[in-house]
Write a protein that holds these residues in place. Structure first.
Motif, PDB file in Angstrom:
ATOM      1  N   LEU A  54       6.134  84.033  69.299  1.00 27.91           N
ATOM      2  CA  LEU A  54       5.175  83.614  70.332  1.00 27.91           C
ATOM      3  C   LEU A  54       5.412  84.311  71.661  1.00 27.91           C
ATOM      4  N   THR A  55       6.648  84.631  71.982  1.00 30.23           N
ATOM      5  CA  THR A  55       6.906  85.301  73.251  1.00 30.23           C
ATOM      6  C   THR A  55       6.625  86.799  73.181  1.00 30.23           C
ATOM      7  N   ALA A  56       6.679  87.385  72.009  1.00 29.29           N
ATOM      8  CA  ALA A  56       6.442  88.823  71.877  1.00 29.29           C
ATOM      9  C   ALA A  56       4.960  89.158  71.750  1.00 29.29           C
ATOM     10  N   ALA A  57       4.132  88.209  71.393  1.00 23.67           N
ATOM     11  CA  ALA A  57       2.719  88.474  71.125  1.00 23.67           C
ATOM     12  C   ALA A  57       1.934  89.036  72.316  1.00 23.67           C
ATOM     13  N   PRO A  58       2.128  88.565  73.562  1.00 28.71           N
ATOM     14  CA  PRO A  58       1.295  89.074  74.647  1.00 28.71           C
ATOM     15  C   PRO A  58       1.471  90.560  74.948  1.00 28.71           C
TER      16      PRO A  58
END
Length: 70
Positions: free
Chosen positions: A14-18
């Protein structure tokens, strides 16, 4: 332990997606602005970088497939 691993994996994904598509937009904009020859060179460069990755991944897959019963 399994629950901790699932939470950790979810947090990382979730933190790497943006940030996944940021470099591609800059690359594409630069290539389009530089002209047809630079765009062609970029495509050739991407192919050159893709070949070793696919070769390594294929090699690992073959080793895993051959040793699947060991």
């Amino acid at each position: 332990m399994k629950r901790l691993l699932i939470k950790f994996t979810l947090m990382i994904s979730l933190t790497a997606a943006p940030g996944l598509g940021q470099g591609c937009v800059q690359c594409a904009t630069s290539a389009h602005g530089a002209g047809r020859q630079a765009e062609s060179a970029l495509l050739k460069g991407m192919f050159v970088l893709l070949v070793p990755s696919i070769t390594i991944l294929s090699g690992i897959s073959v080793v895993v497939y051959r040793n699947r019963r060991a």
